[in-house]
Design a protein around this motif. Sequence first.
Motif, mmCIF file in Angstrom:
data_model
loop_
_atom_site.group_PDB
_atom_site.id
_atom_site.type_symbol
_atom_site.label_atom_id
_atom_site.label_comp_id
_atom_site.label_asym_id
_atom_site.label_seq_id
_atom_site.Cartn_x
_atom_site.Cartn_y
_atom_site.Cartn_z
ATOM 1 N N VAL A 12 0.842 -1.205 0.000
ATOM 2 C CA VAL A 12 0.000 0.000 0.000
ATOM 3 C C VAL A 12 0.878 1.256 0.000
ATOM 4 C CG1 VAL A 12 -1.670 1.338 1.359
ATOM 5 C CG2 VAL A 12 -1.996 -1.124 1.033
ATOM 6 N N ALA A 13 1.939 1.248 0.799
ATOM 7 C CA ALA A 13 2.853 2.395 0.826
ATOM 8 C C ALA A 13 3.491 2.598 -0.547
ATOM 9 C CB ALA A 13 3.932 2.186 1.892
ATOM 10 N N GLY A 14 3.829 1.512 -1.226
ATOM 11 C CA GLY A 14 4.390 1.610 -2.566
ATOM 12 C C GLY A 14 3.413 2.215 -3.559
ATOM 13 N N LEU A 15 2.138 1.884 -3.428
ATOM 14 C CA LEU A 15 1.128 2.460 -4.320
ATOM 15 C C LEU A 15 0.944 3.955 -4.055
ATOM 16 C CD1 LEU A 15 -1.490 -0.434 -4.372
ATOM 17 C CD2 LEU A 15 0.033 0.283 -6.236
ATOM 18 N N ALA A 16 1.023 4.365 -2.782
ATOM 19 C CA ALA A 16 0.943 5.797 -2.462
ATOM 20 C C ALA A 16 2.130 6.534 -3.079
ATOM 21 C CB ALA A 16 0.921 5.996 -0.948
ATOM 22 N N ALA A 17 3.303 5.929 -2.992
ATOM 23 C CA ALA A 17 4.500 6.532 -3.597
ATOM 24 C C ALA A 17 4.339 6.656 -5.106
ATOM 25 C CB ALA A 17 5.733 5.695 -3.260
ATOM 26 N N LEU A 18 3.689 5.689 -5.709
ATOM 27 C CA LEU A 18 3.443 5.716 -7.158
ATOM 28 C C LEU A 18 2.731 7.004 -7.566
ATOM 29 C CD1 LEU A 18 2.968 4.517 -10.041
ATOM 30 C CD2 LEU A 18 1.023 3.304 -9.056
ATOM 31 N N LEU A 19 1.665 7.330 -6.881
ATOM 32 C CA LEU A 19 0.894 8.526 -7.219
ATOM 33 C C LEU A 19 1.720 9.802 -7.039
ATOM 34 C CD1 LEU A 19 -2.499 7.524 -5.572
ATOM 35 C CD2 LEU A 19 -1.849 7.373 -7.991
ATOM 36 N N LEU A 20 2.493 9.854 -5.978
ATOM 37 C CA LEU A 20 3.326 11.029 -5.728
ATOM 38 C C LEU A 20 4.448 11.167 -6.759
ATOM 39 C CD1 LEU A 20 3.423 10.674 -1.872
ATOM 40 C CD2 LEU A 20 2.408 12.587 -3.138
ATOM 41 N N VAL A 35 9.714 18.902 -3.858
ATOM 42 C CA VAL A 35 8.748 18.763 -2.762
ATOM 43 C C VAL A 35 7.966 17.452 -2.883
ATOM 44 C CG1 VAL A 35 6.640 19.748 -1.769
ATOM 45 C CG2 VAL A 35 8.555 21.233 -2.353
ATOM 46 N N LEU A 36 7.524 17.133 -4.076
ATOM 47 C CA LEU A 36 6.775 15.891 -4.280
ATOM 48 C C LEU A 36 7.669 14.660 -4.103
ATOM 49 C CD1 LEU A 36 4.514 17.010 -7.235
ATOM 50 C CD2 LEU A 36 3.746 16.359 -4.940
ATOM 51 N N ASN A 41 9.231 9.708 -1.205
ATOM 52 C CA ASN A 41 10.270 8.929 -0.542
ATOM 53 C C ASN A 41 9.908 8.568 0.889
ATOM 54 O OD1 ASN A 41 12.703 8.258 -2.232
ATOM 55 N ND2 ASN A 41 12.269 10.356 -2.847
ATOM 56 N N VAL A 42 9.060 9.342 1.529
ATOM 57 C CA VAL A 42 8.538 8.928 2.837
ATOM 58 C C VAL A 42 7.756 7.625 2.656
ATOM 59 C CG1 VAL A 42 6.910 9.493 4.674
ATOM 60 C CG2 VAL A 42 8.520 11.237 3.854
ATOM 61 N N ALA A 43 6.913 7.581 1.631
ATOM 62 C CA ALA A 43 6.137 6.363 1.360
ATOM 63 C C ALA A 43 7.056 5.201 0.983
ATOM 64 C CB ALA A 43 5.112 6.631 0.255
ATOM 65 N N PHE A 44 8.088 5.459 0.179
ATOM 66 C CA PHE A 44 9.036 4.393 -0.179
ATOM 67 C C PHE A 44 9.775 3.866 1.046
ATOM 68 C CE2 PHE A 44 9.415 6.026 -4.751
ATOM 69 C CZ PHE A 44 8.693 4.959 -5.273
ATOM 70 N N ALA A 45 10.185 4.763 1.954
ATOM 71 C CA ALA A 45 10.883 4.326 3.161
ATOM 72 C C ALA A 45 9.992 3.398 3.982
ATOM 73 C CB ALA A 45 11.319 5.532 3.991
ATOM 74 N N LEU A 46 8.721 3.767 4.113
ATOM 75 C CA LEU A 46 7.785 2.904 4.834
ATOM 76 C C LEU A 46 7.629 1.559 4.126
ATOM 77 C CD1 LEU A 46 5.059 5.536 5.789
ATOM 78 C CD2 LEU A 46 6.643 4.348 7.342
ATOM 79 N N GLN A 47 7.541 1.596 2.814
ATOM 80 C CA GLN A 47 7.415 0.356 2.049
ATOM 81 C C GLN A 47 8.602 -0.564 2.320
ATOM 82 O OE1 GLN A 47 7.048 -0.057 -2.572
ATOM 83 N NE2 GLN A 47 9.169 -0.143 -1.926
ATOM 84 N N SER A 146 7.763 -1.018 -7.689
ATOM 85 C CA SER A 146 8.245 -1.349 -9.038
ATOM 86 C C SER A 146 7.451 -0.589 -10.084
ATOM 87 C CB SER A 146 8.136 -2.857 -9.285
ATOM 88 O OG SER A 146 8.938 -3.578 -8.382
ATOM 89 N N LEU A 147 6.152 -0.600 -9.934
ATOM 90 C CA LEU A 147 5.300 0.125 -10.869
ATOM 91 C C LEU A 147 5.589 1.629 -10.802
ATOM 92 C CD1 LEU A 147 3.057 -0.060 -12.951
ATOM 93 C CD2 LEU A 147 1.399 -0.009 -11.081
ATOM 94 N N ALA A 148 5.794 2.135 -9.588
ATOM 95 C CA ALA A 148 6.095 3.561 -9.416
ATOM 96 C C ALA A 148 7.376 3.929 -10.157
ATOM 97 C CB ALA A 148 6.230 3.906 -7.937
ATOM 98 N N GLU A 149 8.426 3.158 -9.964
ATOM 99 C CA GLU A 149 9.696 3.490 -10.610
ATOM 100 C C GLU A 149 9.618 3.335 -12.124
ATOM 101 O OE1 GLU A 149 11.982 5.127 -9.225
ATOM 102 O OE2 GLU A 149 11.627 4.731 -7.112
ATOM 103 N N ALA A 150 8.894 2.323 -12.600
ATOM 104 C CA ALA A 150 8.736 2.173 -14.052
ATOM 105 C C ALA A 150 8.005 3.380 -14.634
ATOM 106 C CB ALA A 150 7.983 0.880 -14.369
ATOM 107 N N LEU A 151 6.970 3.817 -13.948
ATOM 108 C CA LEU A 151 6.239 4.987 -14.418
ATOM 109 C C LEU A 151 7.041 6.272 -14.251
ATOM 110 C CD1 LEU A 151 2.608 4.061 -13.387
ATOM 111 C CD2 LEU A 151 3.582 4.166 -15.683
#
Length: 179
Positions: A12-20, A35-36, A41-47, A146-151
Motif C-alpha cells: 500500500v505504501a508503494g502504491l501511495a509513492a506511485l501517485l506522488l 517537494v513531491l 520517498n517517505v512512502a518508499f521508506a515505509l514500504q 516497481s510500478l512507481a519506478e517504471a512509471l
Amino acid sequence: MLESPAALAGQVAGLAALLLCIAAFASQRDERLMVLLISANVAFALQFLFLQSWTAAALTVLVIARIALARRYPGSRAVMAGVLAAGGVAALVTWQGWADLPALVAMVLGTLGMFLLRGIAMRVMLGLAALAWLLSHLLVGAVGGSLAEALVVITNAITIWRLLRAKRRYPEAFERAEP
C-alpha cells in the motif's frame, strides 16, 4: 508476497509513492519536483521498512534528507560529500547482500544529479537513479514500488522530451533560466 499485514502495508505504501512520483516527474518546475519527491520517498521508506529491506529503507531516509539539503545548498560539493558518506555508512551498517547494491547505486546517482545538475541534465540523472531503484523494488517484491519506478522512468522521459522541445522553440527563455 502478501503473507503478512506488514507485507500488505508495504505494498500500500508503494502504491501511495506511485501517485506522488507521477505528480513529481510530470512537473516541469524543479521546486515542485523536489517537494513531491520528498513525500514519495517517505512512502518508499515505509514500504522498504515493512518489506524488511533495511538498506533500501535507510538509504531512502537519506534520500529525503538529501532532497532537502540539495534544495538548501544547491551545488555544494561539501554537503554532497557528506550525504554520500552517510549513505556509505548506512549501507555498511544495514547491508544484507548483493540485492542491496541497486539501492546504493540509486542513492549515489540521485545525489550527484541533485547537487551538481539542474533542469534536463538533473532529470536524466534522476532517470538513471530510478532505473536502479526499479531493480531494488523488483528484488524485494514491491509491486507498487516497481510500478512507481517504471512509471517514473516513463514520465521523466516524457518531461525531458517536452523540455527539449520547449528549449528548441524558446531558447531565450532557457538562457535566462539557466545559471
